[in-house]
Design a protein around this motif. Structure first.
Motif, PDB file in Angstrom:
ATOM      1  N   GLY A 108      91.540  21.899  12.536  1.00 50.50           N
ATOM      2  CA  GLY A 108      92.613  21.258  12.928  1.00 50.50           C
ATOM      3  C   GLY A 108      93.849  20.574  14.934  1.00 50.50           C
ATOM      4  O   GLY A 108      93.472  20.991  15.471  1.00 50.50           O
ATOM      5  N   TRP A 109      94.530  19.820  13.685  1.00 54.96           N
ATOM      6  CA  TRP A 109      95.373  19.669  14.728  1.00 54.96           C
ATOM      7  C   TRP A 109      96.659  19.689  14.678  1.00 54.96           C
ATOM      8  O   TRP A 109      97.191  20.673  15.834  1.00 54.96           O
ATOM      9  CB  TRP A 109      96.041  17.956  14.273  1.00 54.96           C
ATOM     10  CG  TRP A 109      95.963  17.016  14.957  1.00 54.96           C
ATOM     11  CD1 TRP A 109      97.411  16.328  15.062  1.00 54.96           C
ATOM     12  CD2 TRP A 109      96.102  16.326  15.780  1.00 54.96           C
ATOM     13  NE1 TRP A 109      98.100  15.694  16.323  1.00 54.96           N
ATOM     14  CE2 TRP A 109      96.578  15.508  16.575  1.00 54.96           C
ATOM     15  CE3 TRP A 109      94.499  16.328  16.667  1.00 54.96           C
ATOM     16  CZ2 TRP A 109      96.693  14.622  17.927  1.00 54.96           C
ATOM     17  CZ3 TRP A 109      93.926  14.977  18.043  1.00 54.96           C
ATOM     18  CH2 TRP A 109      95.281  14.545  19.104  1.00 54.96           C
ATOM     19  N   THR A 110      97.389  20.194  13.795  1.00 53.50           N
ATOM     20  CA  THR A 110      98.372  21.335  13.835  1.00 53.50           C
ATOM     21  C   THR A 110      98.985  21.856  12.608  1.00 53.50           C
ATOM     22  O   THR A 110      98.324  20.908  11.798  1.00 53.50           O
ATOM     23  CB  THR A 110      99.726  20.311  13.946  1.00 53.50           C
ATOM     24  OG1 THR A 110     100.078  19.467  13.058  1.00 53.50           O
ATOM     25  CG2 THR A 110     100.181  19.642  15.472  1.00 53.50           C
ATOM     26  N   PRO A 123      99.706  24.365  17.221  1.00 53.91           N
ATOM     27  CA  PRO A 123      98.579  23.704  17.886  1.00 53.91           C
ATOM     28  C   PRO A 123      97.665  23.899  17.201  1.00 53.91           C
ATOM     29  O   PRO A 123      97.999  25.376  15.779  1.00 53.91           O
ATOM     30  CB  PRO A 123      97.955  24.104  19.214  1.00 53.91           C
ATOM     31  CG  PRO A 123      99.236  24.257  19.366  1.00 53.91           C
ATOM     32  CD  PRO A 123     100.135  25.664  18.237  1.00 53.91           C
ATOM     33  N   GLY A 124      96.410  23.562  16.096  1.00 56.91           N
ATOM     34  CA  GLY A 124      95.559  23.677  15.140  1.00 56.91           C
ATOM     35  C   GLY A 124      94.459  24.743  15.726  1.00 56.91           C
ATOM     36  O   GLY A 124      94.325  25.184  16.693  1.00 56.91           O
ATOM     37  N   ARG A 141      94.868  20.879  19.179  1.00 56.15           N
ATOM     38  CA  ARG A 141      95.339  19.740  18.848  1.00 56.15           C
ATOM     39  C   ARG A 141      93.720  19.504  19.350  1.00 56.15           C
ATOM     40  O   ARG A 141      92.839  18.314  19.706  1.00 56.15           O
ATOM     41  CB  ARG A 141      96.248  18.474  19.207  1.00 56.15           C
ATOM     42  CG  ARG A 141      96.960  18.941  18.644  1.00 56.15           C
ATOM     43  CD  ARG A 141      98.550  18.390  19.627  1.00 56.15           C
ATOM     44  NE  ARG A 141      99.978  18.073  18.629  1.00 56.15           N
ATOM     45  CZ  ARG A 141     100.394  19.486  19.440  1.00 56.15           C
ATOM     46  NH1 ARG A 141     100.301  19.712  20.138  1.00 56.15           N
ATOM     47  NH2 ARG A 141     101.501  18.711  18.684  1.00 56.15           N
ATOM     48  N   ILE A 142      92.575  19.804  17.872  1.00 56.37           N
ATOM     49  CA  ILE A 142      91.250  20.036  18.014  1.00 56.37           C
ATOM     50  C   ILE A 142      91.222  18.693  17.328  1.00 56.37           C
ATOM     51  O   ILE A 142      91.121  17.740  16.042  1.00 56.37           O
ATOM     52  CB  ILE A 142      90.387  21.033  17.036  1.00 56.37           C
ATOM     53  CG1 ILE A 142      90.581  22.870  17.750  1.00 56.37           C
ATOM     54  CG2 ILE A 142      88.981  20.745  17.584  1.00 56.37           C
ATOM     55  CD1 ILE A 142      90.096  23.413  16.668  1.00 56.37           C
ATOM     56  N   VAL A 177      85.018  22.833  22.576  1.00 52.50           N
ATOM     57  CA  VAL A 177      85.718  21.467  21.665  1.00 52.50           C
ATOM     58  C   VAL A 177      87.438  21.018  22.368  1.00 52.50           C
ATOM     59  O   VAL A 177      87.167  21.443  23.823  1.00 52.50           O
ATOM     60  CB  VAL A 177      87.178  22.787  21.133  1.00 52.50           C
ATOM     61  CG1 VAL A 177      86.322  23.538  19.689  1.00 52.50           C
ATOM     62  CG2 VAL A 177      88.214  23.324  21.719  1.00 52.50           C
ATOM     63  N   THR A 178      87.656  20.320  22.686  1.00 51.84           N
ATOM     64  CA  THR A 178      88.472  18.961  22.643  1.00 51.84           C
ATOM     65  C   THR A 178      89.594  19.046  22.470  1.00 51.84           C
ATOM     66  O   THR A 178      90.096  19.240  21.276  1.00 51.84           O
ATOM     67  CB  THR A 178      88.096  17.945  23.325  1.00 51.84           C
ATOM     68  OG1 THR A 178      87.857  17.088  22.073  1.00 51.84           O
ATOM     69  CG2 THR A 178      86.942  17.560  24.213  1.00 51.84           C
ATOM     70  N   ASP A 179      90.681  19.370  23.263  1.00 54.31           N
ATOM     71  CA  ASP A 179      92.266  18.598  22.943  1.00 54.31           C
ATOM     72  C   ASP A 179      93.392  18.102  23.183  1.00 54.31           C
ATOM     73  O   ASP A 179      93.309  17.535  24.583  1.00 54.31           O
ATOM     74  CB  ASP A 179      93.143  20.509  23.406  1.00 54.31           C
ATOM     75  CG  ASP A 179      94.513  20.226  22.901  1.00 54.31           C
ATOM     76  OD1 ASP A 179      94.521  19.778  22.380  1.00 54.31           O
ATOM     77  OD2 ASP A 179      94.833  21.820  23.001  1.00 54.31           O
TER      78      ASP A 179
END
Length: 291
Positions: free
Chosen positions: A185-187, A197-198, A221-222, A235-237
């Motif tokens: 998820g992003w947001t 945030p997601g 925000r993945i 995971v990266t944000d």
């Protein structure tokens, strides 16, 4: 303190240190143009990196491309596949490289560099982002425009799952596992109506796919999602630039803070190698790390 108690304390200390161990930079490659995704071709011992080029409002059409990069970080061919619109997610399966481009899911023959097919929804461009392959060679790609996950399999490209974005929020990263598809998820709007945030959602495979969620905590925000080989994930944000480790129950901790723009990374479990594209720095960096 008794011997069993000392053992428990020592085990806890070791666990914390292992979780918090910082990745170490191995190599860095520059000269890209908004690199968004990386994937490793083990048979050819090289990475493929998608480059969006100019993107967003007013972007130059057709300036996206795919690069070939050696296993030790040397650019072998910067514009190996050119003329793409806005390439992002990459997946390797069935002897093909698949690219989530702006309009199409693009299918490329890595042996020749030829575009073999372009897959698009019947009613127009998909506005695609990430793509991923399952163990059977099915390819999944998410259409932002339609809020739908499409699947390419058995010679058919079709809508597979309509996403409830009130539950998942806006989506970016995808990762297929043995029995489910992970959604980054992003947001999303919280119970109070405010944006937060997601998190990681999931869709089960099978005759009746079902939507679920990993944990209850917000993560970020993945963009990229990669299994860490121990039941958790990295995971990266994109927004903060953080690289995070996420447990199987959805709890997260920051491993590195790299600056905004960290995108769809890949993780080679056996080598303990994280390869992370940096959209805004126009670089790709590789880090040694194991959980």
């Amino acid at each position: 303190m008794t011997f069993p108690a000392r053992c428990l304390v020592l085990s806890a200390v070791i666990a914390v240190r292992a979780f918090a161990q910082a990745p170490q930079l191995v190599w860095e490659a520059s000269g890209f143009s908004a690199p968004e995704s990386a994937v490793f071709d083990a048979g050819r011992n090289q990475f493929y990196v998608s480059n969006m080029g100019a993107y967003g409002q007013g972007a130059a059409p057709g300036d996206g491309f795919i690069s070939r990069v050696s296993a030790d970080g040397r650019i072998l061919e910067l514009k190996w596949i050119a003329g793409l619109q806005d390439p992002k997610g990459l997946a390797l399966a069935n002897g093909r490289l698949y690219v989530g481009d702006n309009a199409d899911l693009v299918e490329i023959d890595p042996a020749t560099g030829a575009v073999m097919a372009r897959h698009q929804p019947e009613d127009g461009p998909g506005s695609f982002n990430d793509c991923t392959a399952d163990a059977a060679g099915n390819i999944y790609v998410f259409s932002n425009r339609l809020g739908t996950i499409f699947r390419l399999g058995g010679g058919k490209f079709e809508a597979w799952f309509k996403v409830d974005r009130s539950q998942t929020g806006g989506l970016n990263g995808l990762k297929a596992e043995q029995d489910r598809l992970l959604l980054g998820g992003w947001t999303v709007r919280g119970p109070d109506g405010k944006e937060q945030p997601g998190h990681l959602s999931l869709v089960t495979f099978g005759e009746t796919p079902r939507l679920g969620r990993i944990g209850r905590s917000a993560i970020g925000r993945i963009d990229g999602i990669e299994p860490d080989g121990r039941g958790g994930y990295t995971v990266t944000d994109w927004w903060t630039g953080d690289l995070l480790q996420v447990t199987a129950d959805g709890e997260s901790a920051v491993l590195l803070s790299l600056g905004r723009g960290t995108a769809d990374h890949t993780y080679l479990v056996g080598e303990g190698l994280l390869v992370i594209p940096h959209v805004l720095d126009h670089k790709v960096r590789a880090y040694r790390w194991k959980p």
